[in-house]
Write a protein that holds these residues in place. Structure first.
Motif, short mmCIF file in Angstrom:
data_model
loop_
_atom_site.label_atom_id
_atom_site.label_comp_id
_atom_site.label_asym_id
_atom_site.label_seq_id
_atom_site.Cartn_x
_atom_site.Cartn_y
_atom_site.Cartn_z
N SER A 169 -47.98 65.15 23.46
CA SER A 169 -48.29 65.23 22.30
C SER A 169 -49.65 66.76 21.71
CB SER A 169 -49.11 63.69 22.28
OG SER A 169 -49.53 62.97 22.78
N TRP A 170 -50.07 66.10 23.08
CA TRP A 170 -50.96 67.02 23.60
C TRP A 170 -50.17 68.79 23.70
CZ3 TRP A 170 -52.32 71.77 26.28
CH2 TRP A 170 -53.88 72.01 26.63
N LEU A 171 -49.39 68.73 24.11
CA LEU A 171 -49.06 70.12 24.31
C LEU A 171 -48.05 71.36 22.84
CD1 LEU A 171 -47.92 72.56 25.83
CD2 LEU A 171 -46.02 71.01 26.44
N VAL A 172 -47.48 70.00 22.19
CA VAL A 172 -46.79 70.27 20.79
C VAL A 172 -48.81 70.44 20.09
CG1 VAL A 172 -46.30 69.08 18.88
CG2 VAL A 172 -44.82 68.39 20.61
N PHE B 71 -51.38 76.98 17.22
CA PHE B 71 -51.21 78.75 17.93
C PHE B 71 -49.78 79.04 17.07
CE2 PHE B 71 -53.41 77.97 21.92
CZ PHE B 71 -54.15 78.74 21.88
N ALA B 72 -49.33 78.85 16.94
CA ALA B 72 -47.92 79.18 15.68
C ALA B 72 -48.40 79.36 14.04
CB ALA B 72 -46.76 78.33 15.79
N GLY B 73 -49.44 78.04 14.16
CA GLY B 73 -49.79 78.48 12.86
C GLY B 73 -51.24 79.82 13.03
N LEU B 74 -51.62 80.35 13.57
CA LEU B 74 -52.50 80.80 13.78
C LEU B 74 -52.22 82.16 14.10
CD1 LEU B 74 -55.52 79.37 16.44
CD2 LEU B 74 -55.25 79.83 13.96
N ILE B 75 -50.66 82.38 14.99
CA ILE B 75 -50.13 83.39 14.42
C ILE B 75 -49.61 84.02 13.07
CG2 ILE B 75 -47.82 84.64 15.81
CD1 ILE B 75 -49.02 82.95 18.58
N MET B 76 -48.62 83.14 12.81
CA MET B 76 -48.51 82.97 11.66
C MET B 76 -49.36 83.40 10.24
SD MET B 76 -45.78 80.26 11.44
CE MET B 76 -44.07 80.79 9.88
N THR B 77 -50.51 83.02 10.73
CA THR B 77 -51.69 83.62 9.75
C THR B 77 -52.15 84.91 9.34
OG1 THR B 77 -51.81 81.05 9.40
CG2 THR B 77 -53.91 82.84 8.20
N ALA B 78 -51.59 85.62 10.87
CA ALA B 78 -52.56 86.52 11.54
C ALA B 78 -51.58 87.44 10.76
CB ALA B 78 -52.71 86.79 12.84
#
Length: 61
Positions: free
Chosen positions: A37-40, A46-53
């Motif tokens: 759960s921590w890894l997910v 990080f996926a959200g940050l990359i997509m936002t960027a």
């Protein structure tokens, strides 16, 4: 590059990265006490940050 070739290339890259992430997660779980759960949660953040960027770079306005 045609749209069809681009789609095929992206599908191959996506499948390769999916497999690599599974192998990487298995390696992490076998050598640390990290939970799934921590890894997910970290991967989703990080996926959200990359997509936002990417969205801000492509559409700055």
């Amino acid at each position: 590059m045609t749209k069809s070739n681009k789609g095929i290339l992206l599908a191959i890259c996506g499948a390769s990265l999916w497999g690599a992430s599974g192998a990487g997660a298995q390696l992490i779980f076998s050598h640390t006490s990290m939970t799934a759960s921590w890894l997910v949660a970290v991967r989703l953040i990080f996926a959200g940050l990359i997509m936002t960027a990417i969205g801000l770079v492509r559409n700055p306005g």
